[in-house]
Design a protein around this motif. Structure first.
Motif, mmCIF file in Angstrom:
data_model
loop_
_atom_site.group_PDB
_atom_site.id
_atom_site.type_symbol
_atom_site.label_atom_id
_atom_site.label_comp_id
_atom_site.label_asym_id
_atom_site.label_seq_id
_atom_site.Cartn_x
_atom_site.Cartn_y
_atom_site.Cartn_z
ATOM 1 N N ARG A 41 0.769 -1.667 -0.090
ATOM 2 C CA ARG A 41 0.039 0.069 0.073
ATOM 3 C C ARG A 41 0.792 1.161 0.400
ATOM 4 O O ARG A 41 0.869 1.710 -0.616
ATOM 5 C CB ARG A 41 -0.578 0.256 1.289
ATOM 6 C CG ARG A 41 -1.773 1.194 0.765
ATOM 7 C CD ARG A 41 -2.184 0.643 2.240
ATOM 8 N NE ARG A 41 -3.565 1.913 2.333
ATOM 9 C CZ ARG A 41 -4.953 2.440 2.713
ATOM 10 N NH1 ARG A 41 -5.180 1.485 3.888
ATOM 11 N NH2 ARG A 41 -5.543 3.738 2.677
ATOM 12 N N SER A 42 2.131 1.282 0.764
ATOM 13 C CA SER A 42 2.800 2.607 0.901
ATOM 14 C C SER A 42 3.080 2.613 -0.353
ATOM 15 O O SER A 42 3.402 4.062 -1.285
ATOM 16 C CB SER A 42 4.019 2.521 1.965
ATOM 17 O OG SER A 42 3.284 1.876 2.958
ATOM 18 N N LEU A 43 3.715 1.445 -0.864
ATOM 19 C CA LEU A 43 4.735 1.955 -2.661
ATOM 20 C C LEU A 43 3.693 1.891 -3.508
ATOM 21 O O LEU A 43 4.397 2.971 -4.020
ATOM 22 C CB LEU A 43 5.024 0.467 -2.568
ATOM 23 C CG LEU A 43 6.246 -0.515 -1.833
ATOM 24 C CD1 LEU A 43 6.580 -1.448 -2.315
ATOM 25 C CD2 LEU A 43 7.500 0.392 -2.532
ATOM 26 N N ARG A 44 2.260 1.599 -3.440
ATOM 27 C CA ARG A 44 1.154 2.109 -4.385
ATOM 28 C C ARG A 44 0.909 3.433 -4.225
ATOM 29 O O ARG A 44 1.358 4.361 -5.087
ATOM 30 C CB ARG A 44 0.197 1.278 -3.930
ATOM 31 C CG ARG A 44 -0.820 1.765 -5.252
ATOM 32 C CD ARG A 44 -2.125 1.317 -5.106
ATOM 33 N NE ARG A 44 -2.877 1.154 -3.757
ATOM 34 C CZ ARG A 44 -3.964 1.836 -3.937
ATOM 35 N NH1 ARG A 44 -4.049 3.087 -3.920
ATOM 36 N NH2 ARG A 44 -3.819 2.048 -2.006
ATOM 37 N N GLU A 45 1.029 4.140 -3.244
ATOM 38 C CA GLU A 45 0.621 5.505 -2.909
ATOM 39 C C GLU A 45 2.096 5.579 -2.769
ATOM 40 O O GLU A 45 1.876 7.369 -3.421
ATOM 41 C CB GLU A 45 0.735 5.751 -1.023
ATOM 42 C CG GLU A 45 -0.468 5.208 -0.586
ATOM 43 C CD GLU A 45 -1.365 5.695 0.363
ATOM 44 O OE1 GLU A 45 -0.256 5.043 1.676
ATOM 45 O OE2 GLU A 45 -2.543 5.012 1.198
ATOM 46 N N GLN A 46 3.010 5.818 -3.219
ATOM 47 C CA GLN A 46 4.758 6.442 -3.621
ATOM 48 C C GLN A 46 4.020 5.907 -5.070
ATOM 49 O O GLN A 46 4.814 7.280 -5.670
ATOM 50 C CB GLN A 46 5.702 5.794 -3.172
ATOM 51 C CG GLN A 46 6.868 5.938 -3.720
ATOM 52 C CD GLN A 46 8.487 6.340 -2.888
ATOM 53 O OE1 GLN A 46 7.933 5.645 -1.673
ATOM 54 N NE2 GLN A 46 9.106 6.989 -2.854
ATOM 55 N N PHE A 47 3.724 5.304 -5.553
ATOM 56 C CA PHE A 47 4.589 4.768 -7.070
ATOM 57 C C PHE A 47 3.622 5.288 -8.027
ATOM 58 O O PHE A 47 3.598 5.566 -9.437
ATOM 59 C CB PHE A 47 5.553 4.073 -7.795
ATOM 60 C CG PHE A 47 7.003 3.538 -7.127
ATOM 61 C CD1 PHE A 47 7.869 4.372 -7.679
ATOM 62 C CD2 PHE A 47 7.231 3.304 -5.653
ATOM 63 C CE1 PHE A 47 9.003 4.732 -6.981
ATOM 64 C CE2 PHE A 47 8.411 3.051 -5.313
ATOM 65 C CZ PHE A 47 8.988 3.739 -6.110
ATOM 66 N N ALA A 48 1.614 4.622 -7.063
ATOM 67 C CA ALA A 48 1.146 4.802 -8.513
ATOM 68 C C ALA A 48 0.054 5.161 -8.050
ATOM 69 O O ALA A 48 -1.294 3.436 -7.625
ATOM 70 C CB ALA A 48 0.806 3.343 -9.218
ATOM 71 N N GLN A 49 -0.580 6.216 -6.880
ATOM 72 C CA GLN A 49 -1.663 6.864 -6.865
ATOM 73 C C GLN A 49 -3.258 6.044 -7.312
ATOM 74 O O GLN A 49 -4.100 6.373 -7.120
ATOM 75 C CB GLN A 49 -1.714 8.043 -6.257
ATOM 76 C CG GLN A 49 -0.989 8.174 -5.282
ATOM 77 C CD GLN A 49 -1.275 9.895 -4.690
ATOM 78 O OE1 GLN A 49 -1.440 10.293 -5.105
ATOM 79 N NE2 GLN A 49 -0.056 9.991 -3.793
ATOM 80 N N PRO A 56 -6.585 -2.112 -5.642
ATOM 81 C CA PRO A 56 -5.380 -1.867 -5.853
ATOM 82 C C PRO A 56 -3.922 -2.060 -6.205
ATOM 83 O O PRO A 56 -3.433 -2.349 -6.743
ATOM 84 C CB PRO A 56 -5.906 -0.322 -5.336
ATOM 85 C CG PRO A 56 -6.190 -0.628 -4.395
ATOM 86 C CD PRO A 56 -7.485 -1.188 -4.271
ATOM 87 N N ASP A 57 -3.980 -2.669 -4.511
ATOM 88 C CA ASP A 57 -2.387 -2.878 -4.343
ATOM 89 C C ASP A 57 -2.325 -4.750 -5.101
ATOM 90 O O ASP A 57 -1.335 -3.956 -5.631
ATOM 91 C CB ASP A 57 -2.780 -3.515 -2.523
ATOM 92 C CG ASP A 57 -2.540 -2.192 -2.201
ATOM 93 O OD1 ASP A 57 -2.338 -0.608 -2.360
ATOM 94 O OD2 ASP A 57 -2.958 -2.234 -0.687
ATOM 95 N N LYS A 58 -3.115 -4.771 -5.161
ATOM 96 C CA LYS A 58 -2.602 -6.435 -6.234
ATOM 97 C C LYS A 58 -2.929 -5.797 -7.236
ATOM 98 O O LYS A 58 -1.513 -6.719 -7.937
ATOM 99 C CB LYS A 58 -3.700 -7.388 -6.053
ATOM 100 C CG LYS A 58 -4.109 -8.876 -6.473
ATOM 101 C CD LYS A 58 -4.748 -10.246 -6.340
ATOM 102 C CE LYS A 58 -4.272 -10.830 -7.314
ATOM 103 N NZ LYS A 58 -5.606 -12.025 -7.270
#
Length: 97
Positions: A41-49, A56-58
């Motif tokens: 989730r943190s990575l998604r928020e940083q790279f691909a909101q 969305p995380d998957k």
């Protein structure tokens, strides 16, 4: 922070891979002591909101993992491991000492 131009050329077909490469080049050599765990989730928020919807995380992870593999091919000293729920970042040597 100097980057490897050959690596940048090799990754030029993927904006996500370029982002990951630059991020790891900047981040890994600054880790002191214990490795750092980052959750999807943190990575998604940083790279691909923009990833939204049912899972969305998957969905993000499906795009991130192949891009990370490509980055690791051009940055073999990057110590990054997949762990349950995210990634483990381990102190790694700088691209250029």
């Amino acid at each position: 922070m100097p980057l490897d131009n050959q690596a940048l050329d090799a990754l030029s077909g993927s904006a996500l891979a370029l982002d990951i490469y630059c991020w790891l080049a900047h981040r890994l050599h600054r880790i002191e002591g214990r490795p750092v765990t980052l959750h999807w989730r943190s990575l998604r928020e940083q790279f691909a909101q923009e990833y939204q919807g049912k899972n969305p995380d998957k969905d993000f992870k499906k795009k991130f993992i192949p891009a990370l593999r490509n980055v690791q091919m051009v940055y073999p000293d990057a110590k990054v491991k997949r762990v349950n729920g995210g990634l483990l970042l381990i102190a790694s040597p700088a691209l250029y000492p």
